[in-house]
Structures are given as structure tokens and as C-alpha cells.
Design a protein around this motif. Sequence first.
Motif, PDB file in Angstrom:
ATOM      1  N   VAL A   1     -10.917   5.682  21.024  1.00 54.02           N
ATOM      2  CA  VAL A   1     -10.055   5.027  20.067  1.00 54.02           C
ATOM      3  C   VAL A   1     -10.871   4.740  18.807  1.00 54.02           C
ATOM      4  CG1 VAL A   1     -10.574   2.803  21.137  1.00 54.02           C
ATOM      5  CG2 VAL A   1      -8.595   3.002  19.655  1.00 54.02           C
ATOM      6  N   PHE A   2     -10.215   4.854  17.659  1.00 49.41           N
ATOM      7  CA  PHE A   2     -10.871   4.569  16.393  1.00 49.41           C
ATOM      8  C   PHE A   2     -10.497   3.173  15.930  1.00 49.41           C
ATOM      9  CE2 PHE A   2     -12.786   8.523  14.801  1.00 49.41           C
ATOM     10  CZ  PHE A   2     -12.441   9.346  15.850  1.00 49.41           C
ATOM     11  N   CYS A   3     -11.524   2.402  15.640  1.00 47.69           N
ATOM     12  CA  CYS A   3     -11.296   1.035  15.207  1.00 47.69           C
ATOM     13  C   CYS A   3     -11.865   0.986  13.809  1.00 47.69           C
ATOM     14  CB  CYS A   3     -12.047   0.134  16.166  1.00 47.69           C
ATOM     15  SG  CYS A   3     -11.689  -1.568  16.022  1.00 47.69           S
ATOM     16  N   THR A   4     -11.090   1.438  12.864  1.00 47.40           N
ATOM     17  CA  THR A   4     -11.636   1.759  11.559  1.00 47.40           C
ATOM     18  C   THR A   4     -10.528   2.064  10.580  1.00 47.40           C
ATOM     19  OG1 THR A   4     -12.893   3.478  10.427  1.00 47.40           O
ATOM     20  CG2 THR A   4     -11.775   4.131  12.410  1.00 47.40           C
ATOM     21  N   THR A   5     -10.893   2.281   9.351  1.00 49.59           N
ATOM     22  CA  THR A   5      -9.907   2.752   8.396  1.00 49.59           C
ATOM     23  C   THR A   5      -9.355   4.056   8.963  1.00 49.59           C
ATOM     24  OG1 THR A   5     -11.714   3.798   7.248  1.00 49.59           O
ATOM     25  CG2 THR A   5     -10.893   1.733   6.351  1.00 49.59           C
TER      26      THR A   5
ATOM     27  N   GLY B   1      -5.002   8.962  10.682  1.00 51.86           N
ATOM     28  CA  GLY B   1      -3.697   8.982  10.041  1.00 51.86           C
ATOM     29  C   GLY B   1      -3.173  10.391   9.827  1.00 51.86           C
ATOM     30  N   ALA B   2      -4.030  11.237   9.318  1.00 45.77           N
ATOM     31  CA  ALA B   2      -3.581  12.572   8.944  1.00 45.77           C
ATOM     32  C   ALA B   2      -3.137  13.413  10.143  1.00 45.77           C
ATOM     33  CB  ALA B   2      -4.701  13.295   8.213  1.00 45.77           C
ATOM     34  N   ASP B   3      -4.065  13.688  11.030  1.00 48.65           N
ATOM     35  CA  ASP B   3      -3.748  14.620  12.111  1.00 48.65           C
ATOM     36  C   ASP B   3      -3.175  13.932  13.342  1.00 48.65           C
ATOM     37  OD1 ASP B   3      -6.779  14.882  11.096  1.00 48.65           O
ATOM     38  OD2 ASP B   3      -5.651  16.726  10.717  1.00 48.65           O
ATOM     39  N   SER B   4      -3.378  12.627  13.411  1.00 52.16           N
ATOM     40  CA  SER B   4      -2.915  11.899  14.591  1.00 52.16           C
ATOM     41  C   SER B   4      -3.446  12.496  15.881  1.00 52.16           C
ATOM     42  CB  SER B   4      -1.383  11.867  14.637  1.00 52.16           C
ATOM     43  OG  SER B   4      -0.899  11.183  13.526  1.00 52.16           O
ATOM     44  N   LEU B   5      -4.724  12.774  15.876  1.00 54.50           N
ATOM     45  CA  LEU B   5      -5.343  13.308  17.084  1.00 54.50           C
ATOM     46  C   LEU B   5      -5.907  12.196  17.952  1.00 54.50           C
ATOM     47  CD1 LEU B   5      -7.238  16.405  15.658  1.00 54.50           C
ATOM     48  CD2 LEU B   5      -5.223  16.381  17.135  1.00 54.50           C
ATOM     49  N   HIS B   6      -6.050  11.011  17.355  1.00 58.37           N
ATOM     50  CA  HIS B   6      -6.663   9.909  18.092  1.00 58.37           C
ATOM     51  C   HIS B   6      -5.891   8.629  17.836  1.00 58.37           C
ATOM     52  CE1 HIS B   6     -10.238  12.371  18.750  1.00 58.37           C
ATOM     53  NE2 HIS B   6     -10.104  12.756  17.496  1.00 58.37           N
ATOM     54  N   SER B   7      -6.010   7.717  18.767  1.00 53.58           N
ATOM     55  CA  SER B   7      -5.443   6.397  18.531  1.00 53.58           C
ATOM     56  C   SER B   7      -6.348   5.655  17.560  1.00 53.58           C
ATOM     57  CB  SER B   7      -5.341   5.619  19.844  1.00 53.58           C
ATOM     58  OG  SER B   7      -4.315   6.151  20.643  1.00 53.58           O
ATOM     59  N   SER B   8      -5.761   4.804  16.751  1.00 51.88           N
ATOM     60  CA  SER B   8      -6.569   4.032  15.816  1.00 51.88           C
ATOM     61  C   SER B   8      -5.987   2.644  15.614  1.00 51.88           C
ATOM     62  CB  SER B   8      -6.667   4.753  14.476  1.00 51.88           C
ATOM     63  OG  SER B   8      -5.481   4.592  13.757  1.00 51.88           O
ATOM     64  N   ILE B   9      -6.892   1.707  15.365  1.00 51.34           N
ATOM     65  CA  ILE B   9      -6.490   0.333  15.077  1.00 51.34           C
ATOM     66  C   ILE B   9      -7.261  -0.113  13.850  1.00 51.34           C
ATOM     67  CG2 ILE B   9      -6.719  -2.065  15.803  1.00 51.34           C
ATOM     68  CD1 ILE B   9      -6.341   0.695  18.349  1.00 51.34           C
TER      69      ILE B   9
ATOM     70  N   ARG C   1      -7.358  -2.920  24.371  1.00 51.52           N
ATOM     71  CA  ARG C   1      -6.136  -2.709  25.150  1.00 51.52           C
ATOM     72  C   ARG C   1      -5.736  -1.230  25.132  1.00 51.52           C
ATOM     73  NH1 ARG C   1      -1.562  -2.267  23.405  1.00 51.52           N
ATOM     74  NH2 ARG C   1      -1.914  -3.155  21.332  1.00 51.52           N
ATOM     75  N   VAL C   2      -5.722  -0.649  23.961  1.00 51.20           N
ATOM     76  CA  VAL C   2      -5.337   0.759  23.838  1.00 51.20           C
ATOM     77  C   VAL C   2      -6.312   1.655  24.602  1.00 51.20           C
ATOM     78  CG1 VAL C   2      -5.113   2.692  22.234  1.00 51.20           C
ATOM     79  CG2 VAL C   2      -4.134   0.469  21.656  1.00 51.20           C
TER      80      VAL C   2
ATOM     81  N   ALA D   1       0.394   8.494  25.161  1.00 55.24           N
ATOM     82  CA  ALA D   1       0.617   8.909  23.769  1.00 55.24           C
ATOM     83  C   ALA D   1      -0.389   8.255  22.819  1.00 55.24           C
ATOM     84  CB  ALA D   1       2.033   8.534  23.347  1.00 55.24           C
ATOM     85  N   ILE D   2      -0.710   9.002  21.775  1.00 58.34           N
ATOM     86  CA  ILE D   2      -1.544   8.500  20.689  1.00 58.34           C
ATOM     87  C   ILE D   2      -0.821   7.325  20.028  1.00 58.34           C
ATOM     88  CG2 ILE D   2      -2.431   9.114  18.408  1.00 58.34           C
ATOM     89  CD1 ILE D   2      -3.826  10.514  20.738  1.00 58.34           C
ATOM     90  N   GLU D   3      -1.610   6.341  19.604  1.00 62.39           N
ATOM     91  CA  GLU D   3      -0.989   5.155  19.021  1.00 62.39           C
ATOM     92  C   GLU D   3      -1.753   4.745  17.762  1.00 62.39           C
ATOM     93  OE1 GLU D   3       0.008   0.651  20.763  1.00 62.39           O
ATOM     94  OE2 GLU D   3      -0.785   2.224  22.042  1.00 62.39           O
ATOM     95  N   GLN D   4      -1.034   4.512  16.680  1.00 63.32           N
ATOM     96  CA  GLN D   4      -1.687   4.059  15.446  1.00 63.32           C
ATOM     97  C   GLN D   4      -1.251   2.630  15.173  1.00 63.32           C
ATOM     98  OE1 GLN D   4      -3.383   6.598  13.724  1.00 63.32           O
ATOM     99  NE2 GLN D   4      -2.663   8.212  15.074  1.00 63.32           N
ATOM    100  N   VAL D   5      -2.232   1.742  15.094  1.00 64.94           N
ATOM    101  CA  VAL D   5      -1.875   0.347  14.868  1.00 64.94           C
ATOM    102  C   VAL D   5      -2.497  -0.169  13.573  1.00 64.94           C
ATOM    103  CG1 VAL D   5      -1.952  -1.982  15.850  1.00 64.94           C
ATOM    104  CG2 VAL D   5      -1.875   0.002  17.367  1.00 64.94           C
ATOM    105  N   TRP D   6      -1.678  -0.767  12.745  1.00 64.10           N
ATOM    106  CA  TRP D   6      -2.214  -1.443  11.568  1.00 64.10           C
ATOM    107  C   TRP D   6      -1.904  -2.920  11.728  1.00 64.10           C
ATOM    108  CZ3 TRP D   6      -0.594   3.540  11.056  1.00 64.10           C
ATOM    109  CH2 TRP D   6      -1.454   4.401  10.347  1.00 64.10           C
ATOM    110  N   ILE D   7      -2.904  -3.736  11.635  1.00 65.61           N
ATOM    111  CA  ILE D   7      -2.676  -5.169  11.798  1.00 65.61           C
ATOM    112  C   ILE D   7      -2.795  -5.865  10.451  1.00 65.61           C
ATOM    113  CG2 ILE D   7      -3.430  -7.242  13.017  1.00 65.61           C
ATOM    114  CD1 ILE D   7      -4.446  -5.514  15.224  1.00 65.61           C
TER     115      ILE D   7
END
Lengths: 353, 353
Positions: free
Chosen positions: B150-154, B159-167, B321-322, B333-339
Motif C-alpha cells: 500500500v502507498f501511504c503518500t501523495t 492515482g494514474a494507473d490505479s495499480l496500488h492502493s494508496s492513502i 487497515r487496507v 480490490a484496489i482502494e484509493q483513500v484521501w483523508i
Amino acid sequence: MAEMTIRELADICGVAVSTVSRAMNDRSDVSPETRERVRAAARRYGYIPNASARRLKISTTQTISVIVQGELGQLVIEVLSHLEEAFAESGYDTTLQHVSEEHAHAGTVERLVREGKYGGVVFLGRYGSSDRDLSAQLIRRLAEIDVPMVFCTTPDYSGADSLHSSISVDDQSGAFELVSHLIEAGHRRIAFVGAGSERDREHAWALRLAGYRSALAAASIPFDERLVVPSAEEHHIYSIVNGYESTKRWLPDAPTDVTALMAVCDAAALGTARALSEAGKRVPEDCSLVGFDGMDLAKYYVPRITTLAQPLSEIAQSAARVLLATMRNPSRAIEQVWIRGRLLEGESVRRID
Amino acid sequence: MAEMTIRELADICGVAVSTVSRAMNDRSDVSPETRERVRAAARRYGYIPNASARRLKISTTQTISVIVQGELGQLVIEVLSHLEEAFAESGYDTTLQHVSEEHAHAGTVERLVREGKYGGVVFLGRYGSSDRDLSAQLIRRLAEIDVPMVFCTTPDYSGADSLHSSISVDDQSGAFELVSHLIEAGHRRIAFVGAGSERDREHAWALRLAGYRSALAAASIPFDERLVVPSAEEHHIYSIVNGYESTKRWLPDAPTDVTALMAVCDAAALGTARALSEAGKRVPEDCSLVGFDGMDLAKYYVPRITTLAQPLSEIAQSAARVLLATMRNPSRAIEQVWIRGRLLEGESVRRID
DNA sequence: CTGAAAGCGCTTACAG
DNA sequence: CTGAAAGCGCTTACAG
């Protein structure tokens, strides 16, 4: 993508696994052609040697572990990057291991040190629990492990028993210099903000407080217990919040003739400055202020805070030098190094004559 | 003290190595008595299982790797400690791996990820080189590795390819909120300090700049290129020094009707404040100022700097959690979270009507 | 519940 | 210069 093994790569190249191993490790006893052929195939198929298998065979790796305990502050991080650089120059990888405050007992640290088959270990920051017996025990146990190590930290774990080499800033002479600087500017009633608890006698704050006391003594200024401000946040002594809370709590009953404060570090100085401001006191017009560490924080504050710059790059270089020398010659003598910092004059000290 | 092996301990206890292994790993298929006897002996003789040998056998370890690239700032460190805590609750160890800016290419990172047999990997901070092609390549290669991550970063890599989950924090909405706050206070000529270079479009500064622009647009305030202050220190955008140098360089020719500045982050805001002060401008009397991040630095500055608090603990918890969910169910499923962050009002914004 | 044995993926004498 | 073989210290079916 499945992980490729040395066996598979060997089959692909039509050579023995031992040959692949030699090629990958850049040994002299392979023909240049074979070496290149194998390496090309490795690149092509994305072969990555299994580090665990490698470590299991090899006695010591070309890796140095930097073990940091407790909070990872800005200073620690900067020393770390200097260390990485220095070790890289000598062909060593650097790995960072962080031990949280609560896991900082002998067992954990010992396991970390033994497990890795590191070429050497640097201890950065403060180690062991604040419990002195546990600390002493840790130090003794570490001394029994057969891995070159050096402490890059306040000398509380090394100074006493001299079981390990250590490198650190000379906290005491630094504080002496800062306080002497205040005295030269005409200050005689100087408070020290951020003292810790009694049982922590060899911690940085204590060495700085000792420097403060000896500067007063050198100038024949009597020491006044009421000018030693205890830390409000005992577990985060070197923080902005601690500087703020400690100063705020102390100010109402503080002797009114105080003209200068020395904070235990730059971060704390920032908090102290805020507390002073809230009490309607300006720095340096109403009260002079000095910090310790030489962080950007202090250099860009308004007013620029007079402080003592930690010689981080020298500390790191010295630690790297000592460790590498010990690795080459394990029976080398223990060495304790204290490096003096440099006074950085800011705008936070007012001359009063 | 020589390293003791499982063989030696087995001989001492008079059992087979397999029994020792079972006892040490707390498996159910050992009699309680044997289990205790072996464990007691292990403690007594200081037996520490060899982690490399263990990893060589085991398919995945109870360890999660947090890989940090580039500078280790205060924010990264705080997220890290929250992550450690969250993973510890689920019985995972956390290991930190730091990749320096120069080694941040696909090969290094891929090797780190594959080598460890980690249960999962968190990427913290910014990854890949600033070269966008290399970054894209890294992302693709990582996606091929069969380890939950999971990416915990900008979100520039996700965002672009949505290959990984990110928060990550919602930089854009945060900046929108800050600038809207300035606009509500009557400001219309607001500068943005600390823009980076064109090729870095998805970096935090760019997202914050985008938020700045949309806030202006929402209030029908025309965007003025001259109010975007470029970073003087392109490689240390989020630093005190960059805030100072950028502002200082820009001020002499700055439009004189500017009434407020938004710095790219709190650290930069501190530098900006100093540059303003040197130019004889007071905050907030002559110029209002806001930062971003919600660091103690901003909260204890005089004046307290209005900023947007990064929800660090929520980001870390969400990332944990992710990742844990993905570890349990890899086909998840891949999940993109912006807090969203929270606006912290300070004393650095003046109402002008 | 316990033990003997195979094997994880490497490195390194040893022999050629 | 290259290969076959032993073995690093563990874990885990397999057999009892």
C-alpha cells in the motif's frame, strides 16, 4: 512473476550454480566472458539472489546496522544520512533499525545485533530503558557479542564502564560556552529550562545542566536551585511542547530578577519563546534566550536564537572511522570521543551592562 | 559468546531439533512440559533462532516493511510510529527501510521488497526518481511482485494507473480550505510560496497549488502567475531554508498589493516569516501567512501559524487497515483513500475588510 | 506427542 | 577457470 533461484539461472546459462554464484559476487575466479554472460542473463530474467540464503552461509555481510532507540528526531536523522554516506564510501550498505521506547530492553537489541550478521553496528540516540540497571545490563550483554560496535550518542552507556567506543558532542563544554557567553553579556541570573528526573543523571540534559553549573561557578555566580526549571513533559524533554509547558508552569513563581534563559535544546527554546511571549516578555529585550543543537529552527526563528551547533557531520564521520577501524582490527582499543560544538550567535541575547 | 544453534539446544534438552523448533514457535503439537523445558533452556543459554535460516524456509514472515524514500522528515516519522503501533496490534513486526534519493530506482526498491519475504509493504513518502518515466516503470514492476502493498503518500504513483492502493491527505482540498479561509478574511491578492518544477506535476506542492488555484477560481479571483513563488531550493522544497530563500528572492519584485501568503508547508512558512521580518514586514499586521501540515513548529510559533493539520494517525490507521485486509485477501480490490485535514486557526491571519 | 529426513537457496573448499 | 558436493540453521511433511 515467480522468484528465480540460482539453480534456474544456472540451467538457463548452462553452467553450474557455483559458477553463477561466482559471477554474481564478482569473484576473480571466473572467466570474464562467463561472468558477463551470467550477469546479462540475471538482468534479463530479473534474478535477485535470496539474501536470507546468502546470509545463512556467509559469516558477516557488507552491511552495517544503525540501531536507533526511542524517538527519531531531526538530529538523529541527519547523523544517519551522514553515516550512510560514509559507509557507502567504504562499500558498506547501511540498514536502519528502530527500537521503540517500550521494546528497548536487552533482549530485543541483542537479537537485532546477533541476527543480522552485520559487519558492524552503530547505536544512535539513547539506548536502554531509563532504568539504569537495565541499561547497564544491556551494555554488558552487548559487550559479549562478537560484533564491532560503536555508540554515537550521549556517553551514558559508555563513559562509565568503557566497554564500547563512543562518539558524541561535548554537551558539557557546549553548555559551558553558551552560559559563559550569557555571562559575558552581563547576565548573572540565568535559568535552565528542561531538567529531567534525578535517576537520569547521564542524559544530555544532565550534561548540559552540568555545563551550566560549571560556567556559573567559573564566574563565581552562586547556583540557585530555583532557576533550574524541571521538564513538564518528562518523556519528551527535547520537544517544543516541553519548552513551552515547562516555562509556562514556572514563570508565575519565577524569581523576577532572571534576565536570561538557557533551554535544554533548540526545540525547547522555541516553546520557551512562546511561553515568554504569552507572558508579555519579549526576546531579547525583556529576557535573553539560548538553545542547543544549531537546528534550522533556531537559525530562522525571529529572533534568530543563539545556540550551539552540533557537529553532526564530524560526529558521523568519526563514528564511521572508529567502527571501520574496529572492523579491520577487532582487538583495537576502545575509544571515547567528545567533539566540541560551535557557538552560533543569533539575535536572542541582549547585552546588559 | 558463541551463537547457539538449534542443534546444540536440542542436544542439551535431549530432544530432536524438530521438537525444539515446535516449542520455540509455540505450536500446538508439543507437550506443554517439553515446550516449557525447551523454552527455559533457550532463555538460560541465550539461544536466539537464526532469522536468516528461518526466512529461508518460511514462505512469508510476520514482518511488514515500511520503505521510505528520500528525506526522513518529521511527518514521515510520525506516520511511521503510528504504523508500528497499528501493526503490532495485529501481531506484526515493522521494519523500516530507507532508500536514499540516489538509489531510488526500480531495481533497489524491487530487491528490497522481494528479499524480505514480508507479509506486506508500506511505501511512505515519495517514491521513484523525479523522472516520471522511471517512476512509472517502478510502479509497474512493483505491481508484478506478489506481495501485498500500500502507498501511504501523495498519490502520484497510484492515482494514474490505479495499480496500488494508496492513502494520503487530501492536499488539494486542504489548500482550498486554507486559501478560502484567507479569502473570507478579505484577502484577494494571495501568493503561493514554494512551487516546484514543471515535470513534478503530482507532487504535494502541485496538489496544494491546484487547491490554491481552485479556491481563487471559486471566489472569482483571477489567477496571477506573478504570485506563484518558485522554490529556490528545488531539492528541498519542504524546508525552512526553501521558504526563506524563495521568499527573500521574490520579495523585491513582488507586487506590492499582496496581503497574504500561503507557504507550501509549515517549515517553509517559518522561513517565509523570517524573510518577511527581514524585509520589515510583520505577520499578520503587514502580511497574513498560512502553512500546511499542522506541525508543532507552526502551533508554537509567534505568531501561531494558521495551518492545515495532517490527519497522521488516521492516515496510518487507514493504511494499516487496507494493508492487513489485502494480506488476508490478496485479490481484494484496489482502494484509493484521501483523508481531509483539519484547519487550525492560528494568529497569523489578519482580517482585512 | 516426538523424531529422522528432506530441503529452503545460497557459498566455498576441494578436485580437476 | 569450472563443477560436484557439503553444509549454513532452520521448518515441515511424514512416519511412528
